[in-house]
Design a protein around this motif. Structure first.
Motif, mmCIF file in Angstrom:
data_model
loop_
_atom_site.group_PDB
_atom_site.id
_atom_site.type_symbol
_atom_site.label_atom_id
_atom_site.label_comp_id
_atom_site.label_asym_id
_atom_site.label_seq_id
_atom_site.Cartn_x
_atom_site.Cartn_y
_atom_site.Cartn_z
ATOM 1 N N THR A 97 12.931 -27.773 -1.489
ATOM 2 C CA THR A 97 13.223 -26.454 -0.936
ATOM 3 C C THR A 97 13.407 -26.515 0.573
ATOM 4 O OG1 THR A 97 11.945 -25.401 -2.708
ATOM 5 C CG2 THR A 97 12.383 -24.093 -0.730
ATOM 6 N N ILE A 98 12.487 -27.174 1.240
ATOM 7 C CA ILE A 98 12.556 -27.267 2.702
ATOM 8 C C ILE A 98 13.766 -28.073 3.136
ATOM 9 C CG2 ILE A 98 11.393 -28.203 4.737
ATOM 10 C CD1 ILE A 98 8.736 -27.447 3.418
ATOM 11 N N PHE A 99 14.017 -29.200 2.477
ATOM 12 C CA PHE A 99 15.150 -30.026 2.861
ATOM 13 C C PHE A 99 16.474 -29.353 2.525
ATOM 14 C CE2 PHE A 99 12.039 -33.282 3.500
ATOM 15 C CZ PHE A 99 12.629 -34.180 4.390
ATOM 16 N N ALA A 100 16.499 -28.554 1.469
ATOM 17 C CA ALA A 100 17.728 -27.824 1.120
ATOM 18 C C ALA A 100 18.063 -26.797 2.188
ATOM 19 C CB ALA A 100 17.568 -27.150 -0.242
ATOM 20 N N LEU A 101 17.055 -26.089 2.685
ATOM 21 C CA LEU A 101 17.290 -25.086 3.725
ATOM 22 C C LEU A 101 17.733 -25.747 5.027
ATOM 23 C CD1 LEU A 101 14.230 -22.753 3.052
ATOM 24 C CD2 LEU A 101 16.628 -22.236 2.589
ATOM 25 N N ILE A 102 17.061 -26.839 5.393
ATOM 26 C CA ILE A 102 17.456 -27.541 6.619
ATOM 27 C C ILE A 102 18.836 -28.161 6.449
ATOM 28 C CG2 ILE A 102 16.855 -29.410 8.211
ATOM 29 C CD1 ILE A 102 13.930 -28.976 7.467
ATOM 30 N N GLY A 103 19.102 -28.708 5.247
ATOM 31 C CA GLY A 103 20.394 -29.320 4.988
ATOM 32 C C GLY A 103 21.536 -28.325 5.005
ATOM 33 N N ALA A 104 21.252 -27.062 4.651
ATOM 34 C CA ALA A 104 22.284 -26.032 4.731
ATOM 35 C C ALA A 104 22.656 -25.753 6.180
ATOM 36 C CB ALA A 104 21.801 -24.755 4.054
ATOM 37 N N ARG A 105 21.679 -25.867 7.064
ATOM 38 C CA ARG A 105 21.927 -25.622 8.494
ATOM 39 C C ARG A 105 22.510 -26.848 9.181
ATOM 40 N NH1 ARG A 105 23.530 -24.744 12.570
ATOM 41 N NH2 ARG A 105 22.765 -23.462 14.297
ATOM 42 N N PHE A 106 22.054 -28.033 8.777
ATOM 43 C CA PHE A 106 22.514 -29.285 9.389
ATOM 44 C C PHE A 106 23.051 -30.190 8.281
ATOM 45 C CE2 PHE A 106 18.946 -27.655 11.909
ATOM 46 C CZ PHE A 106 19.564 -27.487 13.142
ATOM 47 N N ASN A 107 24.358 -30.291 8.201
ATOM 48 C CA ASN A 107 25.004 -30.969 7.075
ATOM 49 C C ASN A 107 24.721 -32.462 7.005
ATOM 50 O OD1 ASN A 107 26.208 -28.602 6.146
ATOM 51 N ND2 ASN A 107 27.999 -28.863 7.465
ATOM 52 N N ASP A 108 24.315 -33.072 8.100
ATOM 53 C CA ASP A 108 24.102 -34.521 8.126
ATOM 54 C C ASP A 108 22.717 -34.930 7.629
ATOM 55 O OD1 ASP A 108 26.626 -34.877 9.157
ATOM 56 O OD2 ASP A 108 25.953 -34.812 11.247
ATOM 57 N N LEU A 109 21.910 -33.970 7.229
ATOM 58 C CA LEU A 109 20.539 -34.293 6.835
ATOM 59 C C LEU A 109 20.505 -35.243 5.641
ATOM 60 C CD1 LEU A 109 17.496 -33.815 7.239
ATOM 61 C CD2 LEU A 109 17.691 -31.913 5.627
ATOM 62 N N GLY A 110 21.384 -35.023 4.672
ATOM 63 C CA GLY A 110 21.396 -35.887 3.487
ATOM 64 C C GLY A 110 21.665 -37.331 3.837
ATOM 65 N N VAL B 51 10.930 -38.882 -6.440
ATOM 66 C CA VAL B 51 10.729 -37.976 -5.307
ATOM 67 C C VAL B 51 11.877 -38.080 -4.310
ATOM 68 C CG1 VAL B 51 9.184 -37.322 -3.425
ATOM 69 C CG2 VAL B 51 8.231 -38.099 -5.594
ATOM 70 N N ILE B 52 12.277 -39.301 -3.982
ATOM 71 C CA ILE B 52 13.347 -39.458 -2.993
ATOM 72 C C ILE B 52 14.665 -38.923 -3.547
ATOM 73 C CG2 ILE B 52 14.227 -41.752 -3.565
ATOM 74 C CD1 ILE B 52 13.379 -40.462 -0.040
ATOM 75 N N SER B 53 14.875 -39.026 -4.843
ATOM 76 C CA SER B 53 16.072 -38.465 -5.455
ATOM 77 C C SER B 53 16.079 -36.946 -5.324
ATOM 78 C CB SER B 53 16.154 -38.861 -6.931
ATOM 79 O OG SER B 53 17.243 -38.232 -7.574
ATOM 80 N N ALA B 54 14.923 -36.315 -5.548
ATOM 81 C CA ALA B 54 14.835 -34.864 -5.403
ATOM 82 C C ALA B 54 15.126 -34.442 -3.975
ATOM 83 C CB ALA B 54 13.446 -34.379 -5.832
ATOM 84 N N VAL B 55 14.620 -35.195 -3.008
ATOM 85 C CA VAL B 55 14.823 -34.852 -1.598
ATOM 86 C C VAL B 55 16.281 -35.038 -1.189
ATOM 87 C CG1 VAL B 55 14.234 -35.501 0.764
ATOM 88 C CG2 VAL B 55 12.429 -35.337 -0.970
ATOM 89 N N ILE B 56 16.862 -36.186 -1.543
ATOM 90 C CA ILE B 56 18.249 -36.465 -1.151
ATOM 91 C C ILE B 56 19.211 -35.493 -1.820
ATOM 92 C CG2 ILE B 56 20.109 -38.159 -1.307
ATOM 93 C CD1 ILE B 56 18.022 -40.353 -0.981
ATOM 94 N N ASN B 57 19.016 -35.234 -3.105
ATOM 95 C CA ASN B 57 19.890 -34.293 -3.806
ATOM 96 C C ASN B 57 19.786 -32.889 -3.220
ATOM 97 O OD1 ASN B 57 20.874 -36.204 -5.630
ATOM 98 N ND2 ASN B 57 19.229 -35.826 -7.087
ATOM 99 N N SER B 58 18.569 -32.492 -2.845
ATOM 100 C CA SER B 58 18.371 -31.146 -2.317
ATOM 101 C C SER B 58 18.992 -30.977 -0.941
ATOM 102 C CB SER B 58 16.874 -30.822 -2.248
ATOM 103 O OG SER B 58 16.284 -30.844 -3.527
#
Length: 280
Positions: free
Chosen positions: A179-192, A98-105
Motif C-alpha cells: 500500500t505504501i509503496f503503491a502510493l509513493i510509486g504513483a507519485r514517483f514513477n521510478d520507485l519500482g 514479500v519483494i514481489s508484492a513490493v515491486i509489483n505494488s
C-alpha cells in the motif's frame, strides 16, 4: 475532503466505493475477487504461453536458487546440500513473496492508469492484484521447497503447523508495504526500478544463502542485518520448521512492524488515495 466521499456507484462491479476508506475498500475487494485474482492468474498464463516450456520457466528460479546456489554455498560453509537446501528454500520463498508484492505494488497504479481514470475499479483491487501475484510466485517455489524440506529429514511438525499463521502474518506485512509503496510509486514513477535494483542487496543482506550466526549481534554489521525486516520475516517462518529458536527480539520486531505498518498504510491511504488519479 476530510471525510471519504462516495464516488461512482458503478465502481467495483456495482458496489459503492469510499475513496480513502482503506478497510472498507479492502473488505469490498476481498468479497469480489473476480477482478484481482483472475486477472493476476491470466497475466501469468499469458506470459507462459509465449514460451515453449510455459509454466516450467516459472519453476526455474526456485530450482536455481535452492539447488544451484544451495550446492555452491553449502560447500563453502562445510554443510551438505541436505542440510542447506531447506534453509535456503524456506528463506528464498519468503523473500521472493514479500519483494514481489513490493515491486509489483510500486508500479501497479501507473500500469493501470486507464482503468483507474475510468473509475470503475477500487484502488485496493490493484493492491490485492499485487498480493495475488506474490501468492502465485510463492506457489511456484512450493514444489522445490517441499523437496528441500523432505531432504532435510529433521523437520519439526509444530513448525509446519504454525507455518500457515506465519504466512498470513507475512502477507499482512506485504499488504501494508504494498500500500505504501503503491502510493509513493504513483507519485514517483521510478520507485519500482529503484526497488528492483536494491532487491539484490536486500537478498544478500538477509540470511538466506548464509546463516545468521555468521553475523553476530555484537557488532555493527550484525545489528545492521537485524534491522532488516526481511531477516525477521524469514526467521519467524523458517526457524520453527527447522527447529531453530525464534528470538524475542524477532517477535517484538514483527509485532511492532505489523501494527505500525498497518496504521501508517491506513493513514496514508486515507490522506493520499484521492490524489492517485492526478499523479498518474
Amino acid at each position: 475532503m476530510s471525510e471519504p466521499a462516495a464516488v461512482d456507484s458503478r465502481a467495483g462491479m456495482g458496489r459503492s466505493v469510499y475513496r480513502g476508506a482503506f478497510w472498507l475498500e479492502l473488505a469490498a475487494s476481498w468479497r469480489s475477487p473476480e477482478f484481482w485474482a483472475l486477472s493476476s492468474w491470466l497475466e501469468i498464463l499469458a506470459k507462459a504461453r509465449k514460451s515453449r516450456f510455459g509454466l516450467l520457466w516459472l519453476l526455474a528460479p526456485s530450482i536455481v536458487y535452492i539447488f544451484g546456489l544451495g550446492s555452491f554455498f553449502a560447500g563453502m560453509q562445510g554443510r551438505s546440500i541436505y542440510q542447506f537446501a531447506a534453509h535456503i528454500a524456506l528463506g528464498a520463498m519468503v523473500f521472493r513473496t514479500v519483494i514481489s508484492a513490493v515491486i509489483n505494488s510500486a508500479g501497479v497504479f501507473s500500469s493501470n492508469v486507464s482503468f483507474i481514470m475510468d473509475g470503475h475499479v477500487r484502488l485496493t483491487d490493484y493492491l490485492m492484484q499485487s498480493l495475488a501475484k506474490a501468492l502465485f510466485d510463492m506457489c511456484m517455489y512450493l514444489p522445490a521447497t517441499i523437496v528441500a524440506v523432505v531432504m532435510f529429514r529433521d523437520v519439526h511438525w509444530t513448525g509446519l503447523l504454525l507455518a500457515p499463521l506465519s504466512l498470513a502474518l507475512i502477507f499482512i506485512n506485504g499488504l501494508w508495504m504494498g500500500t505504501i509503496f503503491a502510493l509513493i510509486g504513483a507519485r514517483f514513477n521510478d520507485l519500482g526500478q529503484l526497488v528492483s535494483n536494491i532487491s539484490i542487496f536486500l537478498f544478500l543482506l538477509t540470511p538466506i544463502i548464509w546463516y545468521p550466526e555468521q553475523m553476530p549481534a555484537d557488532n555493527f554489521r550484525g545489528q545492521f542485518m537485524r534491522f532488516n525486516p526481511f531477516f525477521h520475516l524469514v526467521t519467524i517462518f523458517r526457524a520453527p520448521i527447522l527447529g531453530e529458536p525464534v528470538g524475542l527480539s524477532t517477535l517484538v520486531y514483527v509485532g511492532v512492524m505489523t501494527v505500525v505498518g498497518l496504521v501508517a498504510a491506513t493513514f496514508l491511504y486515507r490522506r493520499y488515495a484521492r490524489f492517485v488519479p492526478l499523479w498518474i
